[in-house]
Each structure stands twice: as structure tokens, then as C-alpha cells.
Design a protein around this motif. Sequence first.
Motif, PDB file in Angstrom:
ATOM      1  N   GLU A   1      90.959 -25.460  27.513  1.00 42.11           N
ATOM      2  CA  GLU A   1      90.066 -26.795  27.978  1.00 42.11           C
ATOM      3  C   GLU A   1      89.898 -26.516  29.655  1.00 42.11           C
ATOM      4  OE1 GLU A   1      90.381 -30.246  26.942  1.00 42.11           O
ATOM      5  OE2 GLU A   1      91.352 -29.751  25.533  1.00 42.11           O
ATOM      6  N   ILE A   2      90.142 -24.638  30.279  1.00 38.46           N
ATOM      7  CA  ILE A   2      89.707 -24.539  31.201  1.00 38.46           C
ATOM      8  C   ILE A   2      87.989 -24.005  31.152  1.00 38.46           C
ATOM      9  CG2 ILE A   2      89.978 -23.201  32.562  1.00 38.46           C
ATOM     10  CD1 ILE A   2      91.453 -25.113  33.901  1.00 38.46           C
ATOM     11  N   ALA A   3      88.088 -24.095  29.781  1.00 38.79           N
ATOM     12  CA  ALA A   3      86.864 -22.899  29.240  1.00 38.79           C
ATOM     13  C   ALA A   3      85.368 -23.575  28.977  1.00 38.79           C
ATOM     14  CB  ALA A   3      87.307 -22.186  27.920  1.00 38.79           C
ATOM     15  N   ARG A   4      86.374 -25.121  28.197  1.00 42.21           N
ATOM     16  CA  ARG A   4      84.855 -25.782  28.384  1.00 42.21           C
ATOM     17  C   ARG A   4      84.538 -26.691  30.050  1.00 42.21           C
ATOM     18  NH1 ARG A   4      89.136 -28.901  23.936  1.00 42.21           N
ATOM     19  NH2 ARG A   4      87.770 -28.035  22.383  1.00 42.21           N
ATOM     20  N   ILE A   5      85.660 -26.758  30.481  1.00 38.82           N
ATOM     21  CA  ILE A   5      84.579 -26.945  32.307  1.00 38.82           C
ATOM     22  C   ILE A   5      84.165 -25.613  32.562  1.00 38.82           C
ATOM     23  CG2 ILE A   5      85.887 -27.410  34.248  1.00 38.82           C
ATOM     24  CD1 ILE A   5      88.762 -28.175  33.420  1.00 38.82           C
TER      25      ILE A   5
ATOM     26  N   VAL B   1      87.449 -17.394  35.369  1.00 37.19           N
ATOM     27  CA  VAL B   1      88.789 -17.985  35.416  1.00 37.19           C
ATOM     28  C   VAL B   1      89.635 -16.852  34.590  1.00 37.19           C
ATOM     29  CG1 VAL B   1      90.257 -19.283  34.622  1.00 37.19           C
ATOM     30  CG2 VAL B   1      88.274 -20.689  35.753  1.00 37.19           C
ATOM     31  N   ALA B   2      90.768 -16.503  35.003  1.00 40.75           N
ATOM     32  CA  ALA B   2      91.799 -15.924  34.198  1.00 40.75           C
ATOM     33  C   ALA B   2      92.490 -16.426  33.983  1.00 40.75           C
ATOM     34  CB  ALA B   2      92.231 -13.882  34.634  1.00 40.75           C
ATOM     35  N   GLU B   3      93.053 -16.917  33.393  1.00 41.61           N
ATOM     36  CA  GLU B   3      94.856 -17.584  32.901  1.00 41.61           C
ATOM     37  C   GLU B   3      95.511 -16.380  32.076  1.00 41.61           C
ATOM     38  OE1 GLU B   3      96.681 -21.165  31.091  1.00 41.61           O
ATOM     39  OE2 GLU B   3      95.038 -20.977  30.960  1.00 41.61           O
ATOM     40  N   ILE B   4      96.562 -16.057  33.083  1.00 39.92           N
ATOM     41  CA  ILE B   4      97.683 -14.391  33.029  1.00 39.92           C
ATOM     42  C   ILE B   4      99.318 -15.536  32.450  1.00 39.92           C
ATOM     43  CG2 ILE B   4      98.969 -12.983  34.167  1.00 39.92           C
ATOM     44  CD1 ILE B   4      96.371 -12.798  34.059  1.00 39.92           C
ATOM     45  N   GLY B   5      99.426 -15.328  31.154  1.00 41.62           N
ATOM     46  CA  GLY B   5     100.344 -15.759  30.859  1.00 41.62           C
ATOM     47  C   GLY B   5     100.288 -17.351  29.953  1.00 41.62           C
TER      48      GLY B   5
ATOM     49  N   ALA C   1      92.488 -30.390  33.608  1.00 42.52           N
ATOM     50  CA  ALA C   1      91.508 -31.315  34.804  1.00 42.52           C
ATOM     51  C   ALA C   1      91.988 -30.929  36.196  1.00 42.52           C
ATOM     52  CB  ALA C   1      91.337 -32.454  34.419  1.00 42.52           C
ATOM     53  N   ALA C   2      93.502 -31.529  36.365  1.00 49.77           N
ATOM     54  CA  ALA C   2      94.040 -31.231  37.217  1.00 49.77           C
ATOM     55  C   ALA C   2      93.941 -29.869  38.248  1.00 49.77           C
ATOM     56  CB  ALA C   2      95.564 -31.640  37.200  1.00 49.77           C
ATOM     57  N   LEU C   3      94.042 -29.202  37.045  1.00 49.35           N
ATOM     58  CA  LEU C   3      93.744 -27.479  38.260  1.00 49.35           C
ATOM     59  C   LEU C   3      92.562 -26.943  38.626  1.00 49.35           C
ATOM     60  CD1 LEU C   3      95.715 -25.486  35.359  1.00 49.35           C
ATOM     61  CD2 LEU C   3      96.622 -25.788  37.443  1.00 49.35           C
ATOM     62  N   ALA C   4      91.178 -27.707  37.817  1.00 48.58           N
ATOM     63  CA  ALA C   4      90.156 -27.876  37.886  1.00 48.58           C
ATOM     64  C   ALA C   4      89.687 -28.132  39.543  1.00 48.58           C
ATOM     65  CB  ALA C   4      89.412 -28.137  36.273  1.00 48.58           C
ATOM     66  N   SER C   5      90.669 -29.736  39.890  1.00 52.75           N
ATOM     67  CA  SER C   5      90.844 -30.119  41.022  1.00 52.75           C
ATOM     68  C   SER C   5      90.771 -29.417  41.625  1.00 52.75           C
ATOM     69  CB  SER C   5      90.887 -30.952  40.513  1.00 52.75           C
ATOM     70  OG  SER C   5      90.929 -32.248  42.175  1.00 52.75           O
TER      71      SER C   5
END
Length: 69
Positions: free
Chosen positions: A60-64, A47-51, A33-37
Motif C-alpha cells: 500500500e505504501i508503494a502505491r502511495i 521508503v524502506a520498511e524493515i520487518g 494512509a495513516a503512516l503516509a500522513s
Amino acid sequence: MPAAVLGPAVLAGLVLLVDRQFEGTRSPAEEAAALASLLQLRPGTTVAEIGAGDGSVAIEIARIVGPDG
């Protein structure tokens, strides 16, 4: 400032700073949630999350961002 205006390197640096500042103090959902904000993520954002570590924040990001992100 919209995330689209910032370059990828700047965004990566911001995410790294946020991640290190709160490491181990928030749940994956709270971190996502913090990153999404911060990154102004919304449904459909790619979104691509590395590491991704254990992947809990990525889930959780995928849910957002949803199935179109």
C-alpha cells in the motif's frame, strides 16, 4: 513538522508506536494512509520498511509513493 526534519531513529519510533497502537484494527490501506500522513509521504518518496511482515502495508505504501519512490 516535516518528516525530513526528524532523524531516522525518531521516525522509526513514531512508526513503531503507530503500528502497535492500531495493530489488527485497520486494513493495510488504512494503516498505509495513516503512516503516509504521519511521515508526509508523497509520490517519489523513498521508503524502506524493515520487518514488513506479510508485506501488505508495504504494498500500500508503494502505491502511495509510486514508481519513482
